[in-house]
Design an enzyme around this catalytic site. Structure first.
Site, short mmCIF file in Angstrom:
data_model
loop_
_atom_site.label_atom_id
_atom_site.label_comp_id
_atom_site.label_asym_id
_atom_site.label_seq_id
_atom_site.Cartn_x
_atom_site.Cartn_y
_atom_site.Cartn_z
N HIS A 149 61.55 -5.71 -43.37
CA HIS A 149 60.36 -5.96 -42.55
C HIS A 149 59.14 -6.16 -43.45
O HIS A 149 59.18 -5.85 -44.65
CB HIS A 149 60.14 -4.77 -41.59
CG HIS A 149 59.63 -5.20 -40.24
ND1 HIS A 149 58.80 -6.28 -40.07
CD2 HIS A 149 59.82 -4.70 -38.99
CE1 HIS A 149 58.52 -6.43 -38.78
NE2 HIS A 149 59.15 -5.49 -38.09
N ALA A 150 58.06 -6.65 -42.85
CA ALA A 150 56.81 -6.81 -43.61
C ALA A 150 56.39 -5.43 -44.13
O ALA A 150 56.57 -4.42 -43.45
CB ALA A 150 55.73 -7.40 -42.71
N GLU A 202 46.57 -23.40 -41.31
CA GLU A 202 46.72 -22.49 -40.17
C GLU A 202 45.61 -21.43 -40.25
O GLU A 202 45.40 -20.85 -41.31
CB GLU A 202 48.09 -21.82 -40.25
CG GLU A 202 48.33 -20.80 -39.14
CD GLU A 202 49.70 -20.10 -39.25
OE1 GLU A 202 50.16 -19.86 -40.39
OE2 GLU A 202 50.27 -19.77 -38.21
N GLU A 229 61.41 -19.73 -39.47
CA GLU A 229 60.39 -19.75 -38.40
C GLU A 229 59.05 -19.53 -39.09
O GLU A 229 58.70 -18.40 -39.43
CB GLU A 229 60.65 -18.61 -37.41
CG GLU A 229 61.92 -18.77 -36.58
CD GLU A 229 61.78 -19.82 -35.50
OE1 GLU A 229 60.71 -20.42 -35.35
OE2 GLU A 229 62.78 -20.04 -34.79
N LEU A 230 58.30 -20.63 -39.33
CA LEU A 230 57.11 -20.52 -40.19
C LEU A 230 55.82 -20.74 -39.39
O LEU A 230 55.81 -20.60 -38.18
CB LEU A 230 57.26 -21.51 -41.35
CG LEU A 230 58.61 -21.41 -42.10
CD1 LEU A 230 58.70 -22.43 -43.21
CD2 LEU A 230 58.85 -20.00 -42.63
N CYS A 268 52.00 -17.18 -34.14
CA CYS A 268 52.38 -18.48 -34.71
C CYS A 268 52.13 -19.58 -33.70
O CYS A 268 51.68 -20.67 -34.06
CB CYS A 268 53.84 -18.45 -35.15
SG CYS A 268 54.96 -17.91 -33.86
N ASN A 325 53.32 -9.51 -37.25
CA ASN A 325 52.42 -9.83 -36.12
C ASN A 325 52.98 -9.43 -34.75
O ASN A 325 52.23 -9.01 -33.88
CB ASN A 325 51.99 -11.30 -36.16
CG ASN A 325 53.12 -12.28 -35.97
OD1 ASN A 325 54.27 -11.98 -36.26
ND2 ASN A 325 52.80 -13.45 -35.46
N GLY A 330 57.85 -16.07 -40.93
CA GLY A 330 56.73 -15.75 -41.80
C GLY A 330 56.01 -17.01 -42.22
O GLY A 330 56.08 -18.04 -41.55
N SER A 331 55.32 -16.92 -43.35
CA SER A 331 54.46 -18.01 -43.80
C SER A 331 55.27 -19.08 -44.53
O SER A 331 56.42 -18.87 -44.93
CB SER A 331 53.42 -17.44 -44.76
OG SER A 331 54.09 -16.87 -45.87
P1 NAP Z 1 54.41 -13.53 -44.76
O1 NAP Z 1 53.40 -13.03 -45.67
O2 NAP Z 1 55.14 -14.78 -45.12
O3 NAP Z 1 55.46 -12.34 -44.55
C1 NAP Z 1 56.60 -12.47 -43.73
C2 NAP Z 1 57.74 -11.73 -44.36
O4 NAP Z 1 58.12 -12.42 -45.55
C3 NAP Z 1 57.40 -10.32 -44.79
O5 NAP Z 1 58.51 -9.50 -44.64
C4 NAP Z 1 57.04 -10.50 -46.25
O6 NAP Z 1 57.24 -9.32 -47.00
C5 NAP Z 1 58.03 -11.55 -46.66
N1 NAP Z 1 57.57 -12.35 -47.80
C6 NAP Z 1 56.33 -12.78 -48.07
N2 NAP Z 1 56.32 -13.52 -49.19
C7 NAP Z 1 57.59 -13.56 -49.63
C8 NAP Z 1 58.23 -14.16 -50.74
N3 NAP Z 1 57.54 -14.89 -51.61
N4 NAP Z 1 59.56 -13.98 -50.89
C9 NAP Z 1 60.24 -13.26 -50.01
N5 NAP Z 1 59.69 -12.66 -48.92
C10 NAP Z 1 58.39 -12.82 -48.73
O7 NAP Z 1 53.86 -13.79 -43.31
P2 NAP Z 1 53.02 -12.78 -42.42
O8 NAP Z 1 51.64 -12.76 -42.94
O9 NAP Z 1 53.75 -11.49 -42.28
O10 NAP Z 1 53.10 -13.51 -41.03
C11 NAP Z 1 52.26 -14.52 -40.68
C12 NAP Z 1 52.92 -15.88 -40.79
O11 NAP Z 1 54.13 -15.87 -40.05
C13 NAP Z 1 52.07 -16.95 -40.16
O12 NAP Z 1 52.12 -18.11 -40.95
C14 NAP Z 1 52.74 -17.17 -38.81
O13 NAP Z 1 52.49 -18.42 -38.23
C15 NAP Z 1 54.16 -17.00 -39.18
N6 NAP Z 1 54.96 -16.71 -37.98
C16 NAP Z 1 55.85 -17.65 -37.55
C17 NAP Z 1 56.57 -17.42 -36.39
C18 NAP Z 1 57.56 -18.41 -35.88
O14 NAP Z 1 58.35 -18.05 -35.03
N7 NAP Z 1 57.56 -19.65 -36.35
C19 NAP Z 1 56.39 -16.22 -35.70
C20 NAP Z 1 55.49 -15.29 -36.18
C21 NAP Z 1 54.78 -15.54 -37.33
P3 NAP Z 1 55.97 -8.46 -47.55
O15 NAP Z 1 55.19 -8.02 -46.39
O16 NAP Z 1 56.67 -7.34 -48.27
O17 NAP Z 1 55.24 -9.40 -48.47
#
Ligand code: NAP
Length: 453
Positions: free
Chosen positions: A155-156, A358, A228-229, A262, A131, A206-207
């Site tokens: 990275h994503a 969310e 940081e979720l 987020c 994001n 991430g999530s």
């Molecule tokens: P995401 O699907 O969780 O992906 C984030 C990262 O984690 C990606 O590199 C992804 O890789 C990896 N990932 C996903 N599932 C995984 C698993 N089961 N095991 C290991 N790695 C895994 O999240 P997103 O859709 O990119 O981002 C949105 C989320 O991030 C939202 O919930 C948002 O609120 C949160 N966020 C939080 C903050 C904060 O600072 N708290 C900041 C920004 C965003 P792949 O792409 O290869 O699956």
């Protein structure tokens, strides 16, 4: 194996990313281990000079990097440029402040000398989201490199060229081989990297789903992690709020970055006395946002980063509407490949997906409450705890309410922002650990006590 990356604005496949094999991953781990001692021992000023050069290169290359961000995850060009400049600022900030933040902290005891030192711990794996594909990386990377750690980035999967652009800037800025590398790997490979003895710690942005998996893997190896979720930040509008400012902030706070932030304001908790006026003006202002080509300066609401994310957001909206939420604006997928129009849902109640989950896209939920006390109760009635804001004509009143919000960052008469000078992170299911400021720099250090009797 290849991952196809469609442009979110057009749906055209513009890039196919090959995943790294075991040998390439092994080489990166070996290089990180080899590079660590020299980098850790380099004087702080020398590491700072590299960081400053990296910052300068980010500024120099911002047009090209912004183009990649827009092509990969649909960010508006102006938002992309601002994000890159913020990263350059973070490089300068940590170069300027590291000596102060890492200075030994004397502690008065009966000893001749007793103090705390901050020492680097080795290689940190960063698993990052799409994001803010440059900022999320730099807000971890700038402090960790200044501390003397080395880093690997997974990275994503939809932003591989952003990852490569970061690697180029670091290499050209003078970051030695092995001090930073990008791993184009999937999540199973990432789990193996976490288990590798050469990796000291993990940071994830991430999530919640990714957090559970990565924290479990790190915990299984007794490795430190920072999580940081997700968030569902409250935007509390009290009866004495300045409506002009509050409505402008509500639009920015919810719809910037196509709502995929987020710390975006997600639940608008509005006291009855001001609710009709606020809602009417919010709908009017948000209704002016225009979806379209993210490279066109006339577009004010970016496409979402991927079509599947847009479709999932729409399921959350449709399910909430089926459960009684009222659509005041938007509510259906747009024309473009991953467009979703600015959407406002009224009468959102517990049990609806819009209340409990969310909403990671341009959808605002309105929750009407009778007074300040109920506003606070509803604001805290969430499993998330990232940020929150309070809007009022009385700053002291706002501060009192802000202090009672159960979250990592509470702002009064300002949208929640990530600012390199301020600690950033969540409570409850929004995660644990902190980034930014001094505390973020200390997360991946050995906070070592030295005692000389
Ligand atoms: P995401 O699907 O969780 O992906 C984030 C990262 O984690 C990606 O590199 C992804 O890789 C990896 N990932 C996903 N599932 C995984 C698993 N089961 N095991 C290991 N790695 C895994 O999240 P997103 O859709 O990119 O981002 C949105 C989320 O991030 C939202 O919930 C948002 O609120 C949160 N966020 C939080 C903050 C904060 O600072 N708290 C900041 C920004 C965003 P792949 O792409 O290869 O699956």
């Amino acid at each position: 194996m290849f991952t196809e990356i469609p442009n979110p604005a057009t749906g055209q496949i513009e890039h196919r990313q090959e995943l790294m094999g075991a040998n390439a991953v092994e080489a990166a781990l070996h290089a990180a281990q080899t590079a660590f001692p020299e980098w850790a021992q380099r004087p702080l000023e020398a590491r700072g000079a590299v960081l400053r050069k990296v910052g300068a290169l980010l500024r120099e290359r911002h047009e090209a990097i912004a183009g990649i961000m827009t092509a990969e995850m649909g960010k508006l060009k102006a938002e992309a440029l601002a994000e890159i400049d913020k990263c350059a600022g973070a490089c300068d900030y940590y170069a300027d402040n590291a000596a102060r933040y890492l200075a030994p902290q004397p502690i008065e005891t009966e000893a001749q000398a007793s103090y705390v030192r901050y020492e680097p711990i080795g290689c940190v794996l960063a698993v990052m989201p799409w994001n803010f594909p440059i900022w999320q990386v730099f807000r971890f990377l700038a402090p960790t490199l200044m501390v003397g750690n080395v880093a690997l980035l997974k990275h994503a999967s939809n932003v591989p060229r952003c990852a490569d652009a970061i690697a180029s800037v670091l290499r050209d800025g003078g970051v030695p081989e092995g001090v930073f590398a990008v791993l184009h790997i999937d999540n199973d490979q990432a789990a193996e990297v976490i288990r590798d003895r050469r990796v000291a710690a993990v940071t994830l942005t991430g999530s919640e789903r990714a957090g559970k998996s990565i924290a479990a893997n790190a915990g299984g190896e007794l490795k430190k992690c920072v999580m940081e979720l997700g968030g569902s930040d409250a935007f509390v509008v009290l009866d004495d709020a300045d409506l002009d400012k509050t409505v402008a902030a509500a639009v920015k706070g919810r719809f910037d970055n196509a709502g995929q932030t987020c710390i975006a304001a997600k639940r608008f908790i509005v006291v009855d006395a001001i609710a009709d006026a606020f809602v009417q003006r919010f709908v009017e202002a948000a209704g002016k946002l225009k979806t379209g080509d993210p490279n066109d300066a006339a577009t004010t609401l970016a496409p979402m980063a991927r079509q599947d994310l847009r479709d999932e957001l729409h399921h959350q909206v449709a399910s909430s509407v089926a459960d009684g939420a009222k659509v005041l604006l938007g509510g259906h997928p747009g024309q473009g490949h991953a467009d979703y129009p600015a959407t406002i849902l009224d009468q959102v109640q517990p049990g609806m997906r819009a209340y409990d989950e969310e909403l990671f896209g341009p959808v605002a939920s309105i929750l009407r409450v009778k007074d300040e006390a109920e506003a606070l109760r509803v604001a805290n009635d969430t499993s998330f705890g990232l940020g929150g804001s309070v809007w009022t004509g009385d700053a002291q009143r706002g501060e009192r309410v802000a202090q009672q919000l159960q979250c990592g960052a509470a702002f009064v008469n300002s949208i929640v922002k990530s600012d390199v000078r301020l600690p950033f992170g969540g409570t409850k299911r929004s995660g644990f650990g902190r980034e930014l400021a001094a505390v973020g720099m200390h997360e991946f250090t050995n906070i070592k006590t030295v005692y000389v009797a």
